[in-house]
Design a protein around this motif. Structure first.
Motif, PDB file in Angstrom:
ATOM      1  N   MET A  63       3.046   1.661   1.584  1.00 55.11           N
ATOM      2  CA  MET A  63       4.397   1.593   1.930  1.00 55.11           C
ATOM      3  C   MET A  63       5.047   0.657   2.680  1.00 55.11           C
ATOM      4  SD  MET A  63       4.455   5.935   2.513  1.00 55.11           S
ATOM      5  CE  MET A  63       5.682   6.012   3.579  1.00 55.11           C
ATOM      6  N   LYS A  64       3.997   0.031   3.690  1.00 51.15           N
ATOM      7  CA  LYS A  64       4.223  -0.949   4.398  1.00 51.15           C
ATOM      8  C   LYS A  64       5.059  -2.255   3.589  1.00 51.15           C
ATOM      9  CE  LYS A  64       0.918  -0.422   7.884  1.00 51.15           C
ATOM     10  NZ  LYS A  64      -0.595  -1.166   8.464  1.00 51.15           N
ATOM     11  N   TYR A  70       6.874   4.904  -1.310  1.00 46.82           N
ATOM     12  CA  TYR A  70       7.251   5.903  -0.449  1.00 46.82           C
ATOM     13  C   TYR A  70       6.915   7.381  -1.035  1.00 46.82           C
ATOM     14  CZ  TYR A  70      10.316   9.314   1.928  1.00 46.82           C
ATOM     15  OH  TYR A  70      10.484  10.514   2.855  1.00 46.82           O
ATOM     16  N   CYS A  71       6.076   8.141  -0.531  1.00 39.94           N
ATOM     17  CA  CYS A  71       5.981   9.530  -0.988  1.00 39.94           C
ATOM     18  C   CYS A  71       6.741  10.610  -0.141  1.00 39.94           C
ATOM     19  CB  CYS A  71       4.343   9.806  -1.114  1.00 39.94           C
ATOM     20  SG  CYS A  71       3.643   9.090  -2.597  1.00 39.94           S
ATOM     21  N   ASP A  79      12.218   4.824   5.641  1.00 36.94           N
ATOM     22  CA  ASP A  79      12.798   3.653   6.709  1.00 36.94           C
ATOM     23  C   ASP A  79      11.728   3.744   8.235  1.00 36.94           C
ATOM     24  OD1 ASP A  79      14.911   3.023   5.125  1.00 36.94           O
ATOM     25  OD2 ASP A  79      16.150   4.515   5.800  1.00 36.94           O
ATOM     26  N   LEU A  80      10.596   3.355   7.624  1.00 41.98           N
ATOM     27  CA  LEU A  80       9.753   3.293   8.792  1.00 41.98           C
ATOM     28  C   LEU A  80       9.113   1.779   8.994  1.00 41.98           C
ATOM     29  CD1 LEU A  80       7.518   6.145   7.372  1.00 41.98           C
ATOM     30  CD2 LEU A  80       9.023   6.332   9.315  1.00 41.98           C
ATOM     31  N   ILE A  85       4.130   3.709  10.514  1.00 40.97           N
ATOM     32  CA  ILE A  85       3.100   3.826   9.289  1.00 40.97           C
ATOM     33  C   ILE A  85       1.776   3.983   9.792  1.00 40.97           C
ATOM     34  CG2 ILE A  85       2.421   3.136   7.091  1.00 40.97           C
ATOM     35  CD1 ILE A  85       4.872   2.249   6.465  1.00 40.97           C
ATOM     36  N   ASP A  86       1.432   3.151  10.731  1.00 41.70           N
ATOM     37  CA  ASP A  86       0.147   2.888  11.215  1.00 41.70           C
ATOM     38  C   ASP A  86      -0.171   4.151  11.998  1.00 41.70           C
ATOM     39  OD1 ASP A  86      -0.804   0.628  10.278  1.00 41.70           O
ATOM     40  OD2 ASP A  86       0.057  -0.625  12.103  1.00 41.70           O
ATOM     41  N   ALA A  87       0.715   4.705  12.599  1.00 46.43           N
ATOM     42  CA  ALA A  87       0.667   6.326  13.220  1.00 46.43           C
ATOM     43  C   ALA A  87       0.392   7.165  12.281  1.00 46.43           C
ATOM     44  CB  ALA A  87       1.910   6.422  14.145  1.00 46.43           C
TER      45      ALA A  87
END
Length: 321
Positions: A63-64, A70-71, A79-80, A85-87
């Motif tokens: 997703m990055k 994206y799921c 929109d991250l 996303i790492d979190a």
């Protein structure tokens, strides 16, 4: 009981569907215990859970760089930032590693606020399970069944708490296809029905409420005739599986992974066989449905049970595909 009172969730069954459901519930922050019948079942379940964890982590990493990865079940928005996303990756690592496995009834169910039942689609097994379960649950516990073919009224009395029992049916790859179908029976408490909808939302699902009991819910009322038609075409020698899938792909514009036999491999041929076998027409050896069941049995006997086994109608290098 209110949604904020649900802390401890036990999933009964660690098969294809149970492992997905338990993983998603844990990912969203609930304490999850998985009950299975034997230590051998625990070891088999651990393999499935490890595979699902790998899928969660690889999807989040993808997703990055790729918005199409994206799921909906993994994040509320595509929109991250990379940091966000790492979190989520760290969250998945921690929470999916905390899932507990139990074979002891009291240890698994004695402190459960909510139970999700995902055992075999066999009415006798389910009745025996619920009858025994009733002696190991706190009074407060709500029971939800993921049964894909059976109505909740069939087992409501066996649970010993019909007012706290109903269906919450999931699709496949629920972190991707994040829907649940909610179906109550006549004795389900309306507050429990609403609680189940809130729980579905809390674990990243979209609750779809049925107004009355319907065999197959919405999804399987659409899918099962599709599978019957596809398998009959192959089992009666009209064409092969690849041709059926190519026809569906070209005619509908469907993604190659959303064709009949790819979908059968995803849900697992054992479950597909069990569902098709429940149709009375399957008892007539001359019927296309009986031939479909026989064909599926042939694959199952060879260990070709679908993606999780590395081969079904197609071969797979890994379960990620």
């Amino acid at each position: 009981m209110k949604i904020e009172d649900i802390k401890n969730v036990t999933v009964a069954g660690g098969g294809t569907q149970g492992s997905q459901i338990a993983s998603q519930i844990a990912y969203k922050g609930f304490a999850v215990t998985v009950w299975v019948r034997s230590e051998a079942s625990v070891e088999r379940a651990r393999v499935r859970f490890a595979t699902i964890k790998k899928q969660y982590l690889s999807t989040l990493e993808a997703m990055k760089a790729d918005a199409s990865a994206y799921c909906r079940g993994l994040a509320d928005t595509p929109d991250l930032s990379a940091e966000q996303i790492d979190a989520l990756v760290a969250q998945a690592e921690e929470r999916l590693s905390d899932i507990k496995f139990e074979t002891d009834w009291d240890a698994a169910f004695g402190n459960a606020d909510l139970v999700v039942e995902c055992i075999n689609e066999n009415p006798q097994e389910k009745t025996e399970f619920y009858t025994k379960l009733s002696g190991h649950l706190p009074e407060r516990t709500v029971i939800l069944t993921d049964s894909s073919t059976m109505l909740p009224n069939m087992f409501a009395e066996a649970t010993g708490r019909p007012d706290k029992y109903m269906s919450l049916h999931f699709g496949n790859q629920i972190w991707r296809n994040n829907m649940t179908e909610l179906m109550r029976h006549d004795g389900t408490n309306p507050e429990v029905f609403e609680l189940a909808a809130q729980f579905a939302e809390a674990i990243g699902m979209v609750p779809l409420k049925l107004n009355r009991e319907q065999p197959g819910y919405i999804l399987n009322s659409l899918l099962i005739p599709w599978f019957k038609a596809a398998t009959s075409l192959v089992a009666t020698g009209v064409c092969d599986a690849e041709t059926v899938d190519k026809c569906w792909e070209l005619a509908t514009g469907a993604d190659p992974g959303q064709t009949p036999f790819r979908k059968l491999d995803k849900i697992g041929l054992v479950l597909a066989r069990n569902i098709l076998s429940m149709d009375p027409a399957a008892k007539d050896p001359a019927s296309g449905l009986a031939k479909s069941v026989a064909m599926l049995n042939g694959y199952i006997d060879e260990g070709k049970t679908g993606i999780a086994a590395g081969e079904g109608f197609y071969k797979y290098e890994s379960y990620d595909k």
